[in-house]
Scaffold this motif. Structure first.
Motif, PDB file in Angstrom:
ATOM      1  N   SER A 178       0.857  -1.182   0.000  1.00  0.00           N
ATOM      2  CA  SER A 178       0.000   0.000   0.000  1.00  0.00           C
ATOM      3  C   SER A 178       0.890   1.228   0.000  1.00  0.00           C
ATOM      4  CB  SER A 178      -0.906   0.003   1.228  1.00  0.00           C
ATOM      5  OG  SER A 178      -0.122   0.042   2.416  1.00  0.00           O
ATOM      6  N   GLN A 179       0.307   2.360  -0.339  1.00  0.00           N
ATOM      7  CA  GLN A 179       1.077   3.588  -0.342  1.00  0.00           C
ATOM      8  C   GLN A 179       1.389   3.999   1.101  1.00  0.00           C
ATOM      9  OE1 GLN A 179      -1.688   5.982  -2.736  1.00  0.00           O
ATOM     10  NE2 GLN A 179      -0.030   6.260  -4.196  1.00  0.00           N
ATOM     11  N   PRO A 180       2.648   4.078   1.463  1.00  0.00           N
ATOM     12  CA  PRO A 180       2.956   4.502   2.832  1.00  0.00           C
ATOM     13  C   PRO A 180       2.786   6.002   2.981  1.00  0.00           C
ATOM     14  CG  PRO A 180       4.980   4.270   1.594  1.00  0.00           C
ATOM     15  CD  PRO A 180       3.863   3.810   0.678  1.00  0.00           C
ATOM     16  N   ASN A 181       2.467   6.438   4.171  1.00  0.00           N
ATOM     17  CA  ASN A 181       2.605   7.855   4.466  1.00  0.00           C
ATOM     18  C   ASN A 181       4.094   8.167   4.497  1.00  0.00           C
ATOM     19  OD1 ASN A 181      -0.308   8.132   5.105  1.00  0.00           O
ATOM     20  ND2 ASN A 181       0.245   6.812   6.821  1.00  0.00           N
ATOM     21  N   ILE A 182       4.445   9.392   4.167  1.00  0.00           N
ATOM     22  CA  ILE A 182       5.858   9.770   4.091  1.00  0.00           C
ATOM     23  C   ILE A 182       6.077  11.032   4.908  1.00  0.00           C
ATOM     24  CG2 ILE A 182       7.760  10.423   2.578  1.00  0.00           C
ATOM     25  CD1 ILE A 182       6.189   8.998   0.284  1.00  0.00           C
ATOM     26  N   VAL A 183       6.996  10.963   5.855  1.00  0.00           N
ATOM     27  CA  VAL A 183       7.374  12.123   6.661  1.00  0.00           C
ATOM     28  C   VAL A 183       8.866  12.354   6.476  1.00  0.00           C
ATOM     29  CG1 VAL A 183       7.549  13.117   8.959  1.00  0.00           C
ATOM     30  CG2 VAL A 183       5.555  11.718   8.353  1.00  0.00           C
ATOM     31  N   ILE A 218      -0.733  15.804  10.415  1.00  0.00           N
ATOM     32  CA  ILE A 218      -0.834  14.344  10.503  1.00  0.00           C
ATOM     33  C   ILE A 218      -2.226  13.930  10.955  1.00  0.00           C
ATOM     34  CG2 ILE A 218      -0.006  12.315  11.768  1.00  0.00           C
ATOM     35  CD1 ILE A 218       2.780  13.683  11.788  1.00  0.00           C
ATOM     36  N   GLU A 219      -2.731  14.591  11.986  1.00  0.00           N
ATOM     37  CA  GLU A 219      -4.056  14.260  12.513  1.00  0.00           C
ATOM     38  C   GLU A 219      -5.147  14.464  11.474  1.00  0.00           C
ATOM     39  OE1 GLU A 219      -4.272  16.890  15.809  1.00  0.00           O
ATOM     40  OE2 GLU A 219      -2.806  15.773  17.023  1.00  0.00           O
ATOM     41  N   ARG A 220      -5.065  15.546  10.719  1.00  0.00           N
ATOM     42  CA  ARG A 220      -6.107  15.863   9.734  1.00  0.00           C
ATOM     43  C   ARG A 220      -6.090  14.916   8.547  1.00  0.00           C
ATOM     44  NH1 ARG A 220      -4.241  21.271  10.386  1.00  0.00           N
ATOM     45  NH2 ARG A 220      -3.232  21.099   8.345  1.00  0.00           N
ATOM     46  N   ASN A 221      -4.947  14.322   8.273  1.00  0.00           N
ATOM     47  CA  ASN A 221      -4.808  13.535   7.040  1.00  0.00           C
ATOM     48  C   ASN A 221      -4.488  12.072   7.293  1.00  0.00           C
ATOM     49  OD1 ASN A 221      -4.895  15.749   4.815  1.00  0.00           O
ATOM     50  ND2 ASN A 221      -3.461  16.559   6.337  1.00  0.00           N
ATOM     51  N   SER A 222      -4.760  11.593   8.495  1.00  0.00           N
ATOM     52  CA  SER A 222      -4.377  10.234   8.864  1.00  0.00           C
ATOM     53  C   SER A 222      -5.189   9.149   8.165  1.00  0.00           C
ATOM     54  CB  SER A 222      -4.500  10.058  10.382  1.00  0.00           C
ATOM     55  OG  SER A 222      -5.841  10.276  10.808  1.00  0.00           O
ATOM     56  N   ASP A 223      -6.287   9.537   7.507  1.00  0.00           N
ATOM     57  CA  ASP A 223      -7.135   8.540   6.847  1.00  0.00           C
ATOM     58  C   ASP A 223      -6.825   8.392   5.359  1.00  0.00           C
ATOM     59  OD1 ASP A 223      -8.000  11.084   6.181  1.00  0.00           O
ATOM     60  OD2 ASP A 223     -10.128  10.549   6.164  1.00  0.00           O
TER      61      ASP A 223
END
Length: 521
Positions: free
Chosen positions: A37-42, A268-273
Motif C-alpha cells: 500500500s502507499q505509505p505515508n511519508i514524513v 498528521i491528525e487531519r490527514n491520517s485517513d
C-alpha cells in the motif's frame, strides 16, 4: 589500479557498473520491491545538524533518544550527502532532483528572494500529489517566495510559493531564522497580521526610526551578534535585513519549535485517513539559536547543544502523533539535514565555549560552507516498520535522489520529466543494496565528485579558511584527490601520486557539467 580507473571512467555508459545509472535507474522496478500500500511519508529535514551531532552517530555530550530509537529500528546511513553545503541549494536539489549548481540563483537566498523553483517543473511534492498524496510543508522554507525579489506584498497572498510547486498545505517561516521578515506564513499569507500595521521589508536600507543591532546594542535582550547579523532587531535579536511593522505577527524565537511542531502534528491528525507527504523542515539548530526555556541548560554545550535536544523533542512529537493516529507502522520516516555543522554562525550563544569534546563534524574535515566531507556528509535515517529491517548501511546516497526514488516507490510513470541527476535508490533505502550510487557531485562554491573510494575537489580561487566561522573551506588552486576510505579526514592529497585517477575524475566532472546545461522543464 585498472579496476579503480574503470569505476570512474567517462566511458561508463558501456560499463556494467553504470548500466542502471541516471534515467534508466529511475524507471527500473526492482523485483524485490513489493509495496502493499502507499505509505505515508514524513521527511524531517534538520538544519545545520552535522554528522556527529546525534548520539546515534557517536555524539557523547548530547542525547537524542527519539532520533536514536528510529535509527536503531531503521537503517542508519554512514555515507549520505546533501546536495550542497548550504541551506537554499540543498533544498532546491531536494525538491527538484536537479543539482543546484546547474542553475543560476540557487545560492543562499535573502529573505526577500523570489521563489527559485520554476512552478512549471516537476517537483517531489508534485510527483506525490499526482499519486494521490495530500502534501504539506511545515517549518523552514528558505527557497524564496513571490515572483520578483524585493517586490513581495507581505500583507496579502504571496505567490508563487509552496502551493505552486506542489504543496496542498503550508505553514512556513517566511524564509529563515536569521533573516527578516520574522513571521510565519500559512498558505502563503502572514499569520496574525494586523492590516493596520503592515509589513515592510528591505535588504538595501533601513527604515527611518527603526533600531538596529549595530546602532542600538542595548536593545539586544536575548543574543548579541558575533559577526554580521546586526541589522533590524526582532524579539531582542538582531538579524540580516531591515523590517518594520507587523508587530502582532512576529515570532518569538523560543517558540518556533513548538509552533511548527504543533502544525506538523495537526497536519498528521487531519490527514491520517489517506496517504500524505509531510515535509517538516526544522529551524533547529540554525542560528539564531534560542531554545525554549524548558530546553535551555539541559546540556553543557550552550544553546547549540540545547537546540539539538529540542530538535529531538520535535522528532518525538511526530512519532507520538503517528502512533496516536494508528499509522506509525506504515509511515516512511526519513531524518536528514540540509548540510554540515557550524558552531559560530553569527551569534554569541555559548556554543563555542560549550563545545568541549563534542565533534559536530564527526570524524570528517570541514563543515557547513566547506568542500571537505563534513560540508555535505550528513545523518540519514530511514524508518519504515512494514518494509525496513534495522541495519547500518555504507551505501553512497544523495538527497538529490529523493524525487526519483519517491517516484518509483509510489508508481509515478512520467519519469522522463525528472532530471537525470536524480536516481532511483529505493533498494538502498530499503537495505537491499549496500552500494548505492556510483558517484555524487557536491557544491560549496567549487565542485567535488565522490565515488565510494575517491574524492576529487576541483581547483578554486576561493579562500581556504573562514575565520569568522572557523571553517576549513577546502578550496585550493591545486587539484585535490583523497582516498576517502583510508583518509576520511582528507589530510593527504594524493593527486600527484595518482594522475590517471585525477584525469578520469576531471573528465567525469566535465561530462556532468556539460550535460543538462540550461535544462528547463
Amino acid at each position: 589500479m585498472k579496476k579503480l580507473i574503470s569505476i570512474i571512467s567517462v566511458s561508463f555508459v558501456a560499463s556494467p557498473i553504470f548500466a542502471n545509472s541516471a534515467s534508466d535507474n529511475k524507471s527500473a522496478q526492482s523485483a524485490s520491491i513489493n509495496i502493499k500500500s502507499q505509505p505515508n511519508i514524513v521527511l524531517i529535514y534538520a538544519d545545520d545538524i552535522g554528522y556527529g551531532d546525534l548520539s546515534s552517530y557517536g555524539a557523547k555530550q548530547v542525547n537524542t533518544p527519539n532520533t536514536d530509537t528510529l535509527a536503531a529500528n531503521g537503517i542508519r546511513f554512514t555515507n549520505a550527502h546533501s546536495a550542497a553545503a548550504t541551506s537554499t541549494p540543498s533544498r532546491y536539489g531536494l525538491f527538484t532532483g536537479e543539482y543546484p549548481w546547474r542553475r543560476r540563483g540557487t545560492g543562499v537566498a535573502n529573505g526577500d528572494a523570489a521563489l527559485i523553483i520554476n512552478p512549471d517543473r516537476v517537483t517531489l511534492p508534485k510527483v506525490l500529489q499526482q499519486m494521490g498524496y495530500t502534501t504539506g510543508a511545515v517549518g523552514k522554507w528558505h527557497l524564496g517566495i513571490g515572483d520578483k525579489s524585493g517586490e513581495q506584498d507581505w500583507n496579502g497572498h504571496v505567490t508563487p510559493g509552496p502551493a505552486e510547486i506542489g504543496f496542498d498545505y503550508s505553514y512556513i517561516m517566511a524564509e529563515t531564522g536569521d533573516r527578516v521578515p520574522c513571521v510565519f506564513m500559512e498558505n502563503q499569507r502572514v499569520v496574525n497580521l494586523n492590516p493596520n500595521d503592515p509589513i515592510h521589508v528591505s535588504y538595501k536600507e533601513n527604515f527611518e526610526g527603526e533600531p538596529t543591532g549595530k546602532d542600538n546594542p542595548e536593545l539586544l535582550t536575548k543574543l548579541h551578534p558575533s559577526h554580521g547579523h546586526n541589522q533590524s532587531i526582532v524579539n531582542g535579536i538582531s538579524r540580516i535585513g531591515y523590517m518594520k511593522g507587523g508587530r502582532s505577527a512576529l515570532w518569538e524565537d523560543e517558540n518556533i519549535a513548538d509552533s511548527i511542531t504543533v502544525h506538523a502534528t495537526r497536519f498528521i491528525e487531519r490527514n491520517s485517513d489517506k496517504p500524505f507527504f509531510l515535509y517538516f523542515g526544522t529551524n533547529d539548530i540554525h542560528v539564531p539559536r534560542y531554545p525554549h526555556e524548558r530546553f535551555r541548560g539541559v546540556t553543557e554545550m550552550g544553546h547549540r547543544g540545547d537546540a539539538i535536544v529540542q530538535f529531538d523533542w520535535s522528532v518525538g512529537e511526530i512519532v507520538k502523533a503517528l502512533k496516536k493516529a494508528g499509522i506509525f507502522e506504515n509511515t516512511l520516516i526519513i531524518i536528514t539535514s540540509d548540510n554540515g555543522p557550524v558552531v559560530d554562525d553569527g551569534y554569541h550563544d555559548g556554543s563555542v565555549e560549550g563545545l568541549m569534546d563534542h565533534k559536530p563534524w564527526g570524524p570528517f574535515r570541514g563543515g557547513k560552507y566547506s568542500n571537505f566531507e563534513a560540508g555535505t556528509r550528513v545523518p540519514f535515517i530511514v524508518h519504515w516498520p512494514e518494509r525496513v529491517n534495522p541495519n547500518v548501511s555504507p551505501a553512497l546516497i544523495s538527497q538529490i535522489d529523493m524525487t526519483a526514488t519517491m517516484a518509483v516507490l509510489t508508481g509515478f510513470e512520467k519519469t522522463d520529466k525528472i532530471p537525470d541527476d536524480s536516481q532511483n535508490q529505493l533498494n538502498a533505502w530499503l537495505g537491499i543494496d549496500i552500494s548505492g550510487r556510483d558517484y555524487i557531485i557536491s557544491s560549496a562554491g567549487s565542485l567535488s565528485i565522490l565515488t565510494r573510494v575517491w574524492k576529487y575537489i576541483e581547483p578554486s580561487s576561493g579562500r581556504s579558511y573562514n575565520p569568522l566561522t572557523n571553517t576549513e573551506l577546502g578550496n585550493s588552486s591545486d587539484d585535490q584527490l583523497y582516498n576517502i576510505v583510508t583518509d576520511r579526514s582528507e589530510y593527504e592529497n594524493v593527486a600527484d601520486k595518482n594522475p590517471q585517477i585525477v584525469e578520469e575524475m576531471k573528465k567525469l566532472l566535465d561530462f556532468e557539467k556539460k550535460k543538462g546545461i540550461n535544462l528547463e522543464l
